[in-house]
Scaffold this motif. Structure first.
Motif, PDB file in Angstrom:
ATOM      1  N   VAL A 172       6.116   5.280  21.127  1.00 53.00           N
ATOM      2  CA  VAL A 172       5.267   6.289  20.495  1.00 53.00           C
ATOM      3  C   VAL A 172       6.071   7.218  19.590  1.00 53.00           C
ATOM      4  CG1 VAL A 172       3.833   8.309  20.916  1.00 53.00           C
ATOM      5  CG2 VAL A 172       3.485   6.251  22.262  1.00 53.00           C
ATOM      6  N   ARG A 173       7.143   7.812  20.120  1.00 50.76           N
ATOM      7  CA  ARG A 173       7.920   8.767  19.321  1.00 50.76           C
ATOM      8  C   ARG A 173       8.537   8.098  18.102  1.00 50.76           C
ATOM      9  NH1 ARG A 173      11.120  12.987  23.313  1.00 50.76           N
ATOM     10  NH2 ARG A 173       9.383  13.407  24.756  1.00 50.76           N
ATOM     11  N   GLU A 174       9.069   6.892  18.301  1.00 49.49           N
ATOM     12  CA  GLU A 174       9.690   6.184  17.190  1.00 49.49           C
ATOM     13  C   GLU A 174       8.671   5.893  16.099  1.00 49.49           C
ATOM     14  OE1 GLU A 174       9.919   5.461  20.336  1.00 49.49           O
ATOM     15  OE2 GLU A 174      12.002   5.050  20.921  1.00 49.49           O
ATOM     16  N   ALA A 175       7.457   5.509  16.508  1.00 49.62           N
ATOM     17  CA  ALA A 175       6.421   5.183  15.527  1.00 49.62           C
ATOM     18  C   ALA A 175       6.089   6.394  14.657  1.00 49.62           C
ATOM     19  CB  ALA A 175       5.169   4.684  16.240  1.00 49.62           C
ATOM     20  N   TRP A 176       5.990   7.569  15.285  1.00 53.59           N
ATOM     21  CA  TRP A 176       5.649   8.759  14.495  1.00 53.59           C
ATOM     22  C   TRP A 176       6.820   9.243  13.655  1.00 53.59           C
ATOM     23  CZ3 TRP A 176       1.061  10.299  13.109  1.00 53.59           C
ATOM     24  CH2 TRP A 176      -0.035   9.821  13.841  1.00 53.59           C
ATOM     25  N   GLU A 177       8.037   8.961  14.077  1.00 49.92           N
ATOM     26  CA  GLU A 177       9.194   9.255  13.228  1.00 49.92           C
ATOM     27  C   GLU A 177       9.164   8.358  11.991  1.00 49.92           C
ATOM     28  OE1 GLU A 177      12.584   8.707  15.690  1.00 49.92           O
ATOM     29  OE2 GLU A 177      12.275  10.549  16.850  1.00 49.92           O
ATOM     30  N   GLU A 178       8.747   7.112  12.200  1.00 44.51           N
ATOM     31  CA  GLU A 178       8.630   6.184  11.075  1.00 44.51           C
ATOM     32  C   GLU A 178       7.518   6.627  10.127  1.00 44.51           C
ATOM     33  OE1 GLU A 178       8.081   2.498  13.121  1.00 44.51           O
ATOM     34  OE2 GLU A 178      10.069   2.599  14.040  1.00 44.51           O
ATOM     35  N   HIS A 179       6.411   7.089  10.696  1.00 46.32           N
ATOM     36  CA  HIS A 179       5.325   7.628   9.872  1.00 46.32           C
ATOM     37  C   HIS A 179       5.835   8.786   9.007  1.00 46.32           C
ATOM     38  CE1 HIS A 179       1.975   6.146  12.851  1.00 46.32           C
ATOM     39  NE2 HIS A 179       2.452   5.182  12.092  1.00 46.32           N
ATOM     40  N   ALA A 180       6.607   9.677   9.634  1.00 46.88           N
ATOM     41  CA  ALA A 180       7.126  10.844   8.924  1.00 46.88           C
ATOM     42  C   ALA A 180       8.029  10.423   7.768  1.00 46.88           C
ATOM     43  CB  ALA A 180       7.893  11.747   9.891  1.00 46.88           C
ATOM     44  N   ALA A 181       8.860   9.419   8.000  1.00 50.53           N
ATOM     45  CA  ALA A 181       9.771   8.948   6.949  1.00 50.53           C
ATOM     46  C   ALA A 181       8.996   8.332   5.786  1.00 50.53           C
ATOM     47  CB  ALA A 181      10.752   7.935   7.535  1.00 50.53           C
ATOM     48  N   ILE A 182       7.940   7.590   6.117  1.00 54.34           N
ATOM     49  CA  ILE A 182       7.109   6.990   5.068  1.00 54.34           C
ATOM     50  C   ILE A 182       6.464   8.079   4.217  1.00 54.34           C
ATOM     51  CG2 ILE A 182       5.027   5.633   4.625  1.00 54.34           C
ATOM     52  CD1 ILE A 182       5.747   4.017   7.186  1.00 54.34           C
ATOM     53  N   VAL A 183       5.922   9.103   4.884  1.00 51.19           N
ATOM     54  CA  VAL A 183       5.272  10.195   4.154  1.00 51.19           C
ATOM     55  C   VAL A 183       6.281  10.936   3.281  1.00 51.19           C
ATOM     56  CG1 VAL A 183       4.078  12.410   4.395  1.00 51.19           C
ATOM     57  CG2 VAL A 183       3.430  10.487   5.833  1.00 51.19           C
ATOM     58  N   ASP A 184       7.498  11.113   3.765  1.00 55.09           N
ATOM     59  CA  ASP A 184       8.530  11.766   2.966  1.00 55.09           C
ATOM     60  C   ASP A 184       8.793  10.978   1.691  1.00 55.09           C
ATOM     61  OD1 ASP A 184      10.797  13.782   2.716  1.00 55.09           O
ATOM     62  OD2 ASP A 184      11.910  11.896   2.643  1.00 55.09           O
ATOM     63  N   ALA A 185       8.889   9.641   1.824  1.00 54.97           N
ATOM     64  CA  ALA A 185       9.122   8.795   0.651  1.00 54.97           C
ATOM     65  C   ALA A 185       7.932   8.842  -0.301  1.00 54.97           C
ATOM     66  CB  ALA A 185       9.392   7.354   1.086  1.00 54.97           C
ATOM     67  N   VAL A 186       6.727   8.840   0.260  1.00 57.65           N
ATOM     68  CA  VAL A 186       5.520   8.921  -0.562  1.00 57.65           C
ATOM     69  C   VAL A 186       5.490  10.253  -1.315  1.00 57.65           C
ATOM     70  CG1 VAL A 186       2.991   9.144  -0.475  1.00 57.65           C
ATOM     71  CG2 VAL A 186       4.145   7.332   0.828  1.00 57.65           C
TER      72      VAL A 186
ATOM     73  N   GLY B   5       0.813  -1.213   0.000  1.00 52.03           N
ATOM     74  CA  GLY B   5       0.000   0.000   0.000  1.00 52.03           C
ATOM     75  C   GLY B   5       0.845   1.260   0.000  1.00 52.03           C
ATOM     76  N   ALA B   6       1.932   1.259   0.767  1.00 50.59           N
ATOM     77  CA  ALA B   6       2.811   2.433   0.820  1.00 50.59           C
ATOM     78  C   ALA B   6       3.483   2.670  -0.530  1.00 50.59           C
ATOM     79  CB  ALA B   6       3.861   2.250   1.914  1.00 50.59           C
ATOM     80  N   ALA B   7       3.909   1.579  -1.176  1.00 46.53           N
ATOM     81  CA  ALA B   7       4.544   1.711  -2.491  1.00 46.53           C
ATOM     82  C   ALA B   7       3.559   2.263  -3.514  1.00 46.53           C
ATOM     83  CB  ALA B   7       5.083   0.361  -2.950  1.00 46.53           C
TER      84      ALA B   7
ATOM     85  N   ARG C 221      11.474   2.915  -1.516  1.00 48.28           N
ATOM     86  CA  ARG C 221      11.815   3.379  -0.166  1.00 48.28           C
ATOM     87  C   ARG C 221      10.570   3.352   0.733  1.00 48.28           C
ATOM     88  NH1 ARG C 221      15.379   5.763   3.038  1.00 48.28           N
ATOM     89  NH2 ARG C 221      14.746   7.427   4.461  1.00 48.28           N
ATOM     90  N   ALA C 222       9.439   3.758   0.193  1.00 45.24           N
ATOM     91  CA  ALA C 222       8.196   3.724   0.961  1.00 45.24           C
ATOM     92  C   ALA C 222       7.865   2.294   1.372  1.00 45.24           C
ATOM     93  CB  ALA C 222       7.053   4.316   0.145  1.00 45.24           C
ATOM     94  N   ARG C 223       8.080   1.359   0.455  1.00 45.15           N
ATOM     95  CA  ARG C 223       7.832  -0.056   0.743  1.00 45.15           C
ATOM     96  C   ARG C 223       8.733  -0.551   1.879  1.00 45.15           C
ATOM     97  NH1 ARG C 223       5.972  -4.166  -2.697  1.00 45.15           N
ATOM     98  NH2 ARG C 223       6.269  -2.797  -4.509  1.00 45.15           N
ATOM     99  N   ARG C 224      10.022  -0.237   1.792  1.00 45.59           N
ATOM    100  CA  ARG C 224      10.971  -0.712   2.810  1.00 45.59           C
ATOM    101  C   ARG C 224      10.659  -0.111   4.185  1.00 45.59           C
ATOM    102  NH1 ARG C 224      14.713   0.408  -1.276  1.00 45.59           N
ATOM    103  NH2 ARG C 224      15.424   2.277  -0.164  1.00 45.59           N
ATOM    104  N   LEU C 225      10.392   1.184   4.197  1.00 44.56           N
ATOM    105  CA  LEU C 225      10.105   1.853   5.462  1.00 44.56           C
ATOM    106  C   LEU C 225       8.828   1.315   6.095  1.00 44.56           C
ATOM    107  CD1 LEU C 225      11.008   5.524   4.472  1.00 44.56           C
ATOM    108  CD2 LEU C 225      12.246   4.072   6.100  1.00 44.56           C
ATOM    109  N   ALA C 226       7.810   1.069   5.277  1.00 42.16           N
ATOM    110  CA  ALA C 226       6.551   0.534   5.800  1.00 42.16           C
ATOM    111  C   ALA C 226       6.760  -0.874   6.343  1.00 42.16           C
ATOM    112  CB  ALA C 226       5.485   0.535   4.710  1.00 42.16           C
TER     113      ALA C 226
END
Length: 224
Positions: free
Chosen positions: A174-188, A96-98, A195-200
């Motif tokens: 919690v903080r780590e999860a939202w940092e991961e969310h931010a990285a996914i959105v950046d790739a998207v 889905g992220a990809a 990159r979005a696939r790997r991060l997700a």
């Protein structure tokens, strides 16, 4: 919930289905408990017709099981079935992220970025009350950005089921999860599907590692 919405329109089976599903996920109806049409119609203030349709939908989704002469009851997922949910999410969420990186709209991106900002702020401030709902909204929007209604529906159903059988262990990261969310959105946002696939994939793996089965699932064993 009344039989009509105040304008004379009848409450749809879809609305009743959502209400029953939410009560199952929240534990109001525990695994194995009977679901009679009369009980449900009284609880939600509707006739038996939308209740009957809702139960058929919930059975197709795996939340309800119907046995001859016994009627409908809340399903009793086994530990293996629970583990399968996490594995399926681990396969579908990265896809889905990809797809989102390839098909997202500016509207999707705006909502995702706004959710990330809000989630990160709440995490830093220690305001965890609504972080779970924000995370759910984030993943729902990410799935919708994939441009695939089928994939979105599957991911939504998986999230409901995982919330049903697993306790939320995200408070420890919690903080780590939202940092991961931010990285996914950046790739998207950059359109970088791989990159979005790997991060997700990493995000789901880490989230799954802190999930804890709810007691009823540990105690339940499928009847022969």
């Amino acid at each position: 919930m009344n039989g009509a919405d105040g304008t004379g329109r009848r409450i749809s089976a879809q609305v009743v289905c959502t209400a029953i599903r939410d009560d199952i996920v929240a534990g109001f109806f525990p695994p194995g408990s009977r679901l009679t049409e009369e009980l449900l119609a009284q609880r939600y203030g509707v006739s038996r017709v939308p209740v009957r349709e809702a139960l058929r939908t919930l059975e197709s989704e795996g939340f309800v099981r119907t046995r001859r002469h016994a009627g409908a009851s809340v399903a009793e997922p086994t530990e293996r079935e629970a583990a399968d949910l996490l594995e399926m999410r681990g396969l579908l969420e990265p896809l889905g992220a990809a797809r989102a990186a390839q098909r997202r709209t500016e509207a999707h991106l705006k909502v995702l970025r706004g959710l990330v900002r809000l989630g990160q702020e709440r995490a830093v401030q220690g305001q965890s009350a609504d972080l779970a709902s924000l995370s759910g909204w984030f993943h729902e929007t990410l799935a919708q950005a994939s441009g695939s209604p089928t994939l979105t529906a599957l991911l939504t159903q998986l999230r409901h089921k995982i919330a049903w059988v697993y306790g939320d262990g995200s408070a420890v990261r919690v903080r780590e999860a939202w940092e991961e969310h931010a990285a996914i959105v950046d790739a998207v946002g950059r359109g970088d599907a791989e990159r979005a696939r790997r991060l997700a994939a990493v995000h789901v793996e880490r989230a799954s590692a802190v999930r804890i089965l709810k007691p009823p699932v540990n105690a339940v064993r499928r009847r022969a």
